[in-house]
Design a protein around this motif. Structure first.
Motif, PDB file in Angstrom:
ATOM      1  N   ASN A 165       6.203  -1.648   4.235  1.00 31.96           N
ATOM      2  CA  ASN A 165       5.541  -0.420   4.118  1.00 31.96           C
ATOM      3  C   ASN A 165       4.577  -0.432   5.668  1.00 31.96           C
ATOM      4  O   ASN A 165       4.570   0.603   5.822  1.00 31.96           O
ATOM      5  N   GLN A 199       8.458   7.098   2.320  1.00 30.76           N
ATOM      6  CA  GLN A 199       7.630   6.393   1.356  1.00 30.76           C
ATOM      7  C   GLN A 199       7.620   6.673   0.128  1.00 30.76           C
ATOM      8  O   GLN A 199       7.143   5.606  -0.765  1.00 30.76           O
ATOM      9  N   GLN A 227      10.255   0.404  -5.098  1.00 31.95           N
ATOM     10  CA  GLN A 227       9.351  -0.797  -5.135  1.00 31.95           C
ATOM     11  C   GLN A 227       8.855  -0.891  -6.711  1.00 31.95           C
ATOM     12  O   GLN A 227       8.659  -1.984  -7.361  1.00 31.95           O
ATOM     13  N   LEU A 242       8.136   3.729  -2.529  1.00 30.13           N
ATOM     14  CA  LEU A 242       7.241   3.584  -3.823  1.00 30.13           C
ATOM     15  C   LEU A 242       7.986   3.616  -5.044  1.00 30.13           C
ATOM     16  O   LEU A 242       7.797   2.788  -5.840  1.00 30.13           O
ATOM     17  N   THR A 263       4.888   2.176   8.664  1.00 29.19           N
ATOM     18  CA  THR A 263       3.940   2.991   9.199  1.00 29.19           C
ATOM     19  C   THR A 263       3.747   2.921  10.960  1.00 29.19           C
ATOM     20  O   THR A 263       3.458   3.686  11.582  1.00 29.19           O
TER      21      THR A 263
END
Length: 116
Positions: free
Chosen positions: A58, A89, A96, A93, A62
Motif C-alpha cells: 500500500n 486501493q 487484503q 483493501l 502511494t
C-alpha cells in the motif's frame, strides 16, 4: 513562459528527489521490520508478516502515485490519477481484508482444534 517551465521542471526534480529519499527510508524501515518479524517467536508472527506485506504494498502504491502526480500535466490529469488510485486501493483493501479474514479464521480454528 520559459521561466515558468524551468521553474516547474525544477520543482518536479526537487519533488522527485525528495520522494526518492523518503522511499529509500521507507524501504529500510520495512526491511528492519521484516527482519524483526522473521526472528520473532510470537505465535502471530506469520499474520504480522502478512499484514506487513500488505502495508508495504500500500505504501509503495502511494509512492508510485506520488511519482505519477509529479509528472501530471494539469489538474484534470492529477484528478484522474487520484481517482484511479482510489479505485485500485479499494480493490486492494477488499482483497487484503478477505485474505486477513481467512488467515484469522485459520488461526482461530487451529486454537480450538483437538490436540492429538
Amino acid at each position: 513562459m520559459a521561466e515558468i517551465n524551468a521553474s516547474v521542471e525544477g520543482m518536479r526534480a526537487s519533488l522527485t528527489e525528495a520522494l526518492e529519499r523518503v522511499r529509500k527510508a521507507n524501504n529500510e524501515y520495512f526491511e528492519l521490520l521484516e527482519k524483526g518479524l522473521n526472528s520473532s517467536p510470537l505465535p502471530i508472527a506469520n499474520q504480522a508478516k502478512e499484514f506487513c506485506s500488505f502495508m508495504r504494498r500500500n505504501v509503495t502504491a502511494t509512492f508510485d502515485l506520488g511519482d505519477r502526480l509529479i509528472q501530471a500535466k494539469d489538474v484534470q490529469d492529477a484528478l484522474k490519477l487520484q481517482a484511479d488510485f482510489f479505485q485500485e486501493q479499494m480493490r486492494a483493501l477488499t482483497d487484503q481484508t478477505r485474505t486477513m479474514g481467512e488467515s484469522a479464521m485459520k488461526a482461530a480454528g487451529s486454537m480450538f482444534s483437538p490436540k492429538s
